[in-house]
Design a protein around this motif. Structure first.
Motif, PDB file in Angstrom:
ATOM      1  N   GLU A   4       0.812  -1.216   0.000  1.00  6.07           N
ATOM      2  CA  GLU A   4       0.000   0.000   0.000  1.00  6.07           C
ATOM      3  C   GLU A   4       0.842   1.262   0.000  1.00  6.07           C
ATOM      4  OE1 GLU A   4      -3.110  -0.063   2.876  1.00  6.07           O
ATOM      5  OE2 GLU A   4      -3.441  -2.194   2.592  1.00  6.07           O
ATOM      6  N   PHE A   5       2.141   1.135   0.077  1.00  6.04           N
ATOM      7  CA  PHE A   5       3.023   2.286   0.108  1.00  6.04           C
ATOM      8  C   PHE A   5       3.561   2.559  -1.290  1.00  6.04           C
ATOM      9  CE2 PHE A   5       3.341   0.480   4.400  1.00  6.04           C
ATOM     10  CZ  PHE A   5       2.874   1.573   5.114  1.00  6.04           C
ATOM     11  N   LEU A   9       8.527   3.168   3.115  1.00  8.19           N
ATOM     12  CA  LEU A   9       8.010   3.815   4.317  1.00  8.19           C
ATOM     13  C   LEU A   9       9.115   4.332   5.226  1.00  8.19           C
ATOM     14  CD1 LEU A   9       5.639   4.506   6.227  1.00  8.19           C
ATOM     15  CD2 LEU A   9       5.917   2.215   7.176  1.00  8.19           C
ATOM     16  N   TYR A  50       1.191  17.715   1.036  1.00  4.69           N
ATOM     17  CA  TYR A  50       1.162  16.803   2.176  1.00  4.69           C
ATOM     18  C   TYR A  50       0.768  17.591   3.423  1.00  4.69           C
ATOM     19  CZ  TYR A  50       3.837  14.300  -1.253  1.00  4.69           C
ATOM     20  OH  TYR A  50       4.261  13.733  -2.414  1.00  4.69           O
ATOM     21  N   LEU A 112       5.459  10.218   6.114  1.00  6.80           N
ATOM     22  CA  LEU A 112       4.437   9.178   6.043  1.00  6.80           C
ATOM     23  C   LEU A 112       3.402   9.502   4.964  1.00  6.80           C
ATOM     24  CD1 LEU A 112       3.089   6.616   7.215  1.00  6.80           C
ATOM     25  CD2 LEU A 112       1.895   8.141   8.813  1.00  6.80           C
ATOM     26  N   LEU A 116       2.615   7.214   1.644  1.00  2.00           N
ATOM     27  CA  LEU A 116       1.258   6.761   1.343  1.00  2.00           C
ATOM     28  C   LEU A 116       0.654   7.464   0.134  1.00  2.00           C
ATOM     29  CD1 LEU A 116      -0.205   6.719   4.956  1.00  2.00           C
ATOM     30  CD2 LEU A 116       0.327   4.726   3.534  1.00  2.00           C
ATOM     31  N   GLN A 117       1.317   8.536  -0.322  1.00  4.09           N
ATOM     32  CA  GLN A 117       0.798   9.401  -1.386  1.00  4.09           C
ATOM     33  C   GLN A 117      -0.585   9.934  -1.013  1.00  4.09           C
ATOM     34  OE1 GLN A 117       2.297  10.644  -4.514  1.00  4.09           O
ATOM     35  NE2 GLN A 117       3.772  10.305  -2.883  1.00  4.09           N
ATOM     36  N   SER A 118      -0.735  10.296   0.256  1.00  9.09           N
ATOM     37  CA  SER A 118      -1.958  10.919   0.742  1.00  9.09           C
ATOM     38  C   SER A 118      -1.771  12.430   0.641  1.00  9.09           C
ATOM     39  CB  SER A 118      -2.216  10.512   2.196  1.00  9.09           C
ATOM     40  OG  SER A 118      -3.339  11.174   2.695  1.00  9.09           O
TER      41      SER A 118
END
Length: 132
Positions: A4-5, A9, A50, A112, A116-118
């Motif tokens: 999921e990364f 990480l 981010y 982080l 996570l590409q959040s």
């Protein structure tokens, strides 16, 4: 199970903890104390996407509370000495630990988010915003 990364990480978080760009590890993450640079000075990566928001502050409070305040309550000098002596020492120590930890935790948080590409483009996914 799929990874999921988007990026490694530990490398991304580690670069953030050392106040470096999570993408290249060379550029500065902060322009000032907690102000994230708009773009990395080395690789040009956009760092404004981010959003850390309140996460680093909550995590800092949690860590300082458990690592400093809770053990401090076991020392009898806190309960036996005059508050005029204990309070400035304890508040000074808490301030120092908090102000030292907060930029590192925020850097790790940005790392982080990078791994996570959040990004701020994912804001519509947050249920708390939909409740308003």
């Amino acid at each position: 199970m799929a990874n999921e990364f988007a990026y490694p990480l530990f490398r991304s978080v580690g670069r953030g903890l050392t106040h470096r760009c999570p993408a290249c590890g060379k550029g500065r993450l902060y322009g000032r104390y907690l102000k994230v640079e708009p773009n990395c000075g080395r690789c040009g990566h956009d760092l404004t996407v981010y959003r850390a928001d309140d996460g680093p502050a909550y995590l800092t409070i949690l860590l300082v509370g458990h690592l400093v305040v809770a053990p401090l309550l076991f020392f009898p000098i806190v309960w036996q000495a005059s508050p005029l002596v204990v309070l400035p020492i304890v508040l000074g120590w808490l301030s120092l630990v908090t102000l030292t930890a907060l930029p590192r935790i925020k850097g790790g948080w940005v790392g982080l988010m990078y791994a996570l590409q959040s990004t701020d483009r994912d804001q519509h996914l947050h249920t708390a915003d939909a409740a308003d």
